[in-house]
Design an enzyme around this catalytic site. Structure first.
Site, short mmCIF file in Angstrom:
data_model
loop_
_atom_site.label_atom_id
_atom_site.label_comp_id
_atom_site.label_asym_id
_atom_site.label_seq_id
_atom_site.Cartn_x
_atom_site.Cartn_y
_atom_site.Cartn_z
CG HIS A 50 -3.95 7.33 2.16
ND1 HIS A 50 -4.21 7.29 3.50
CD2 HIS A 50 -3.55 6.08 1.82
CE1 HIS A 50 -3.97 6.07 3.97
NE2 HIS A 50 -3.56 5.32 2.96
CG ASP A 96 -2.09 -0.92 1.11
OD1 ASP A 96 -2.12 -1.69 0.13
OD2 ASP A 96 -2.96 -0.90 2.00
CG ASP A 97 0.03 3.75 2.14
OD1 ASP A 97 -1.13 3.75 1.74
OD2 ASP A 97 0.37 3.56 3.33
CG HIS A 109 2.28 -0.25 4.51
ND1 HIS A 109 1.99 -1.19 5.48
CD2 HIS A 109 1.14 0.50 4.36
CE1 HIS A 109 0.76 -1.02 5.91
NE2 HIS A 109 0.21 -0.01 5.24
CG HIS A 121 -4.37 2.77 -1.15
ND1 HIS A 121 -5.28 1.95 -0.53
CD2 HIS A 121 -3.54 3.23 -0.17
CE1 HIS A 121 -5.02 1.90 0.77
NE2 HIS A 121 -3.98 2.68 1.02
#
Length: 724
Positions: free
Chosen positions: A149, A94-95, A246, A145
């Site tokens: 955010h 993620d991210d 991540h 995603h």
């Protein structure tokens, strides 16, 4: 009738076009603002929402979701939840993508021939499109995603659509794909859905997306250690797993190290690391983007990259201007102190006292409101002088006013209007004496000004002397700001340049020259609009020394309106650029006369032309920081710069023995007055670069400066000191 209508149209008022010198800076400023806003947007500084909703009830969440698998499909109005088959592991990150850690994660995956799913944010994908492209090229899947955010349970459906579409736009530009995979920010397990987050999932499903959470959380964001990350990532009881990790958001060195052990360990136990579509046996989540959508995405990436590049360039420019500002202030303070110590020490003299008479030239064009004050102040001089008023074709009776005074040793020379340089050359031709003082028709001298101004000529190597020009009408706000500028910006500069022996300008309001030196350089030139800067540079190049006489004070009338100030400074800025360009070969001059080219010309170019052009960056980043950045740190930096300026200004006022009360307006000067000077300089640059021509612009005088402080105005029939 049609012909009459046509005639009326032709006779109608002409549409005024915005001049290029105004249009171009406006476009540049608008483009700069747009680039900064775009940069702030893709760096989550603008429109970002960092709120996180607290947990609530989950009675509206279907049991099939709470007890089902991590892949939730509500597309088409149905509901289906699945997990990945046994002995399959889907690694999800993620991210990202992150420029430091994502390449290392990809390298580990490539090393072990494993595939994964990267849930990227639009902000990071827009800034690092090459990494998204690498993910796709190496067989990994990419999911959304969101763009910034945010916690979608706190957002409207309009904001959700916007987050998804912007995220897809970034993917289209980076890798020319569209994806059907989605993971909501701040998500974890399927049993964690509540009454706020579940409706969001349903809405996103209605938009055609497959929601993917996880059933195994490595909690690598806590940085618990490599062993602990591996332990938490292990599938339970030989079942398949979707593992959450991540690749962005901080130091991911533990994640990278854990991957390098985790993948081969599980592979040895028979697990396969695949992307989601491979694990589920479904078609790829990626679909190619073509046509207009592809071009829009690529244009978006280009704009984002340009915004980042421009910001980097601006930051570099800010560093340059910071260095120039600190260097200039440091040099001014140090060298001004040394200059004052030199000229004020007991017994200092330039050479033998200069007591002989001098010629004072007063070029005048429509100076009816000021000329009597100017001439009478000269008549009170304690040094023998002759006064020559050169009337440059005035239409307001300037010459007649002087003649009607019937003062001794005052002559009027009339000529057709030909400009200030021509008027001064006419005065030089009519002057009787070797030393020539020049002043403006709106300026008044103190009784000692001429005497103090000519004493440096006791040194035969000195060809010209700059006096101390001061603002006489300082009672208004604009006048007070110019007063600060004159005392700090001009006179501290002159002390510095004097000690460095590269004085760039003798002010037109108060300066003195050797007649022989003027004749050697060809007199005053009309090649530029800054004839005072031009002649000073010419003096240096001819080998003469130019110095500053701090006690030779002259009180001048500064512009009292913004328009008048603009006109004056526009001419000064443009004229200075012309003079620098005219004398550019001074850079390669040799011998003693080359000192100005080696030292003075670079300093003038840096501090008077380049530095002020870059200085607006301080205010641009101040405004940006106040609105979007770390406000406290931004304000602290600006106050620090202001404190340095205040210290320099206070020292300059102390050297000139001026009252400190005017410094109260310094902060406001930095906010308002300085911006005006920036725009004037920018306009001068544009005029120069576009080949424009600027004419001399006469300022309106009011005669507000009646006499010099401390100097009494003499009566017309008072006895005067004889000349000769």
């Amino acid at each position: 009738m049609s012909s009459r209508k046509s005639g009326r149209r032709r006779a109608g008022p002409r549409r005024r076009r915005l001049p290029l010198r105004y249009l171009l800076p406006s476009v540049l400023l608008a483009a700069l603002f747009a680039m900064l806003m775009l940069r702030g947007y893709v760096h989550s500084e603008i429109l970002a929402d960092h709120r996180i909703a607290g947990s609530t009830h989950n009675d509206k969440v279907p049991d099939e979701v709470r007890k089902g698998g991590p892949v939730i499909d509500v597309r088409g109005g149905g509901l289906n939840t699945v997990g990945v088959p046994d002995d399959r592991v889907v690694l999800t990150f993620d991210d990202g993508p992150d420029p430091e850690w994502t390449p290392k994660v990809l390298d580990i995956l490539k090393k072990h021939r494993a595939h994964a799913v990267f849930f990227v944010t639009g902000t990071m994908a827009s800034r690092h499109p090459d990494l998204v492209r690498r993910m796709v090229d190496e067989g990994h899947e990419v999911g959304l995603h969101t763009f910034n955010h945010p916690d979608l349970s706190l957002q409207s459906t309009r904001r959700i659509d916007w987050e998804l579409s912007q995220n897809q736009l970034a993917l289209a530009g980076a890798a020319q794909i569209r994806t059907s995979l989605f993971r909501p920010p701040y998500s974890s397990f399927s049993h964690a859905f509540d009454n706020r987050s579940w409706p969001v999932t349903e809405y996103i499903g209605s938009r055609g997306y497959l929601t993917v959470v996880n059933n195994t959380d490595s909690q690598d964001w806590k940085k618990p250690g490599v062993d602990e990350i591996i332990r938490r990532s292990m599938p339970k009881d030989g079942k398949g797993a979707i593992v959450l990790m991540h690749d962005s958001g901080g130091d991911r060195s533990q994640t990278v190290a854990a991957l390098d052990r985790f993948i081969p360990d599980l592979a040895a136990k028979g697990y396969r690391f695949t992307n989601l579509s491979e694990a589920l046996g479904t078609p790829s989540a990626h679909t190619p983007v073509t046509g207009l959508d592809r071009w829009k995405g690529q244009a978006w990436i280009v704009l984002v990259q340009a915004a980042d590049t421009i910001t980097v360039v601006l930051a570099a420019g800010l560093a340059v201007i910071g260095f120039l500002v600190i260097t200039r202030f440091g040099l001014m303070l140090l060298l001004s102190f040394l200059h004052a110590r030199k000229v004020r020490r007991r017994g200092f003299s330039w050479g033998p006292p200069v007591t002989g008479p001098v010629s004072v030239l007063v070029p005048a064009y429509n100076e009816a409101k000021c000329i009597e004050n100017t001439v009478r102040s000269l008549m009170d001089s304690d040094h023998p002088i002759e006064i020559i008023v050169i009337d440059d074709g005035s239409s307001d009776g300037t010459a007649r006013i002087v003649e009607d005074l019937r003062l001794p040793n005052v002559r009027v020379v009339r000529q057709l209007n030909a400009g200030k340089p021509a008027a001064l050359n006419r005065g030089i031709a009519n002057a009787r004496y070797e030393i020539i003082v020049m002043m403006d028709g709106d300026t008044v001298f103190e009784p000692s000004t001429v005497r103090e101004l000519v004493q440096p000529f006791g040194d035969p190597g000195i060809g010209a002397v700059a006096g101390n020009a001061k603002v006489g009408n300082r009672d208004s706000l604009i006048g007070a700001w110019q007063h600060i500028e004159y005392v700090m910006g001009f006179n501290l500069d002159r002390r510095m340049y004097d000690l460095l022996r590269c004085m760039p300008t003798i002010p037109g309001a108060v300066g003195a020259f050797r007649r022989s030196a003027l004749e050697r350089v060809g007199g005053m030139s009309d090649d530029t609009l800054a004839e005072d800067t031009d002649i000073t540079m010419a003096m240096h190049r001819d080998g003469w020394q130019v110095v500053y006489a701090e006690k030779a004070r002259a009180w001048t009338e500064a512009p009292e309106s913004v328009q008048q100030l603009w006109s004056q400074r526009y001419r000064w800025s443009y004229g200075t650029m012309q003079a620098i360009w005219k004398h550019r070969r001074a850079l390669v001059d040799r011998g003693p006369s080359g000192r100005f080219g080696r030292v003075g010309l670079p300093l003038v170019s840096l501090f008077m032309v380049l530095g002020p052009l870059l200085a607006p960056l301080i205010d641009v980043f101040l405004l940006y920081g106040l609105v979007f950045g770390p406000t406290a740190r931004t304000v602290g930096a600006w106050l620090g710069v202001l404190a340095i300026q205040l210290a320099c200004a206070a020292y300059a006022f102390r050297l000139d023995r001026e009252k400190m009360t005017h410094l109260i307006s310094l902060p406001l000067q930095q906010i308002l007055y300085r911006q005006l000077m920036y725009v004037v300089l920018l306009q001068s640059w544009i005029t120069a670069l576009t080949g424009g021509r600027l004419r001399w612009q006469k300022l309106r005088r009011t005669g507000v400066v009646g006499s010099a402080p401390g100097g009494a105005r003499p009566a017309p029939d008072a006895e005067r000191r004889p000349v000769g």
